[in-house]
Design a protein around this motif. Structure first.
Motif: not given
Length: 428
Positions: A210-225
């Motif tokens: 339903d939702f996917k979370f990403y760190l904005v300032d990390k290279p490639g906008s790494s997903e937060i598992k």
């Protein structure tokens, strides 16, 4: 015959801000407050705290929203409210005081935009809504970020009946019917929203879909598992997180409430009166009062041969048969231009200038009657002019482009009045 009068600066300013709660209970609510025009951000926060019944253990964080992102945080107590424009959009987040030392997590929303038509571009993620923020104590894993976001979204859930009726798939419907009482159905969304950060792998499956979370300032906008550690340190103050919404979640939450944000101040086009008003006589007194000249306007004294700070004073010596009064509605400052929407209460039948003229001539009347008004609607970027004209015997007409129609005298006065036309009459 032509007189330009300043509008004395009104002392107060009306502003609208939207307060967002972080307790997962209250919906965002707009509040309109009044602050001193020359006030500071502290004055704004104090007034807003009173309006929204802020608790002793809470604090407000004010932010400007631009293009669905936090453009800037207004966190300087001594900052002037004059730097806030009328067309800005401001929010105030209610945060607990106990967590002020914890990292501030900013959640920005994105949904998949699918262009239509021949030659359409590939789908892309587009920002929407107002960012949500929270302070998370002891932040270590992705599950805490997931849970906090769902808690913030809880007030935006659509009615439970709509959620159950709209859910797709017989398996989901059967699960709801078997595990819920008829009089208190709880949707799957609510169940994992309330579950908490350590609710297990089953909720992980729901959230990842339903939702996917990403760190904005990390290279490639790494997903937060869910079970992954969050790369922060003790020095981390802000954490920007982008949330990708699935189509299903767009339907399950009221994104209209999440996207609705009023401007700080939006003047009504045909507003009759405003909270503050001034009389035309006050404008005249402001025009006639002494004005000390600043350092850039020093006067050269022919006696001492030096530049001296002087005082400027204007007086009315004689009055004309036709008096045209221009109200200075357009204000220019160092930071921006603005139109003053102040309501000026001007006489229609009995403008008496006897107390404002320096040279008294008993042969002439000092009284005037209004016979026309030029109005300006709009702002600095563009506007529209109309006119009110007395055709004789109190028969007033409005002229609006090619339209002419009669109006009543009680409509003559408005905050749009820009130029006033008077003719001399005999004293009563």
């Amino acid at each position: 015959m032509y007189l330009t009068l300043p509008l004395p600066s009104t002392t107060m300013r009306t502003m609208t801000l939207t307060v967002f709660s972080t307790d997962g209970i209250m919906l965002p609510m707009p509040f309109t407050i009044t602050v001193p025009k020359g006030g500071r951000l502290k004055d704004l926060i104090d007034s807003l705290s009173l309006a929204c019944s802020l608790k002793d253990d809470e604090t407000l964080l004010v932010a400007e929203i631009y293009k669905n992102q936090i453009f800037r945080l207004l966190d300087g107590p001594s900052d002037s409210v004059a730097l806030i424009r009328d067309d800005d959009k401001l929010v105030a987040y209610r945060l607990p005081k106990v967590s002020e030392t914890c990292p501030l997590v900013v959640f920005s929303h994105q949904q998949l935009e699918r262009p239509y038509g021949f030659g359409a571009m590939a789908p892309n993620w587009k920002l929407f809504g107002v960012p949500l923020i929270a302070r998370i104590e002891n932040l270590s894993s992705g599950s805490e970020i997931h849970y906090q976001f769902l808690k913030l979204l809880r007030p935006f859930l659509m009615p439970v009946e709509d959620v159950v009726n709209d859910y797709d798939g017989d398996e989901t419907r059967n699960t709801v019917n078997e595990n819920s009482k008829v009089e208190g159905i709880v949707s799957p969304l609510v169940s994992y929203c309330d579950a908490g950060p350590d609710s297990g792998e089953e909720n992980d499956v729901h959230l990842n879909a339903d939702f996917k979370f990403y760190l904005v300032d990390k290279p490639g906008s790494s997903e937060i598992k869910m079970n992954d550690p969050v790369p922060i340190s003790s020095l981390t103050k802000n954490l920007d997180v982008t949330v990708h919404w699935s189509d299903k979640m767009i339907e399950k939450y009221d994104t209209c409430l999440l996207s609705s944000l009023p401007e700080v101040f939006k003047p009504q086009l045909f507003a009759k009166r405003h909270e503050e008003s001034i009389s035309l006589y006050k404008c005249l007194e402001r025009f006639l009062q002494e004005e000390p000249l600043g350092p850039d306007d020093m006067w050269y004294c022919p006696r001492c041969k030096k530049h001296q700070q002087a005082i400027k004073k204007l007086d009315l010596w004689r009055l004309p048969e036709i008096l045209v009064i221009h109200l200075k509605r357009f204000s220019y400052s160092r930071f921006f231009k603005n139109k003053l929407e102040t309501y000026v209460d001007f006489p229609i039948h009995d403008l008496n200038l006897s107390n404002y003229i320096s040279h008294i001539d008993n042969q002439l009347s000092n009284c005037y009657q209004l016979y026309a008004v030029t109005n300006h609607y709009g702002g600095m970027g563009g506007g529209h002019y109309t006119a009110f004209i007395d055709h004789g015997h109190g028969r007033w007409y409005e002229f609006d482009d090619d339209r002419v129609f009669p109006i009543s005298e009680d409509r003559i006065k408005s905050s749009a009045a820009y130029v006033l036309f008077y003719r001399r009459v005999r004293e009563m």
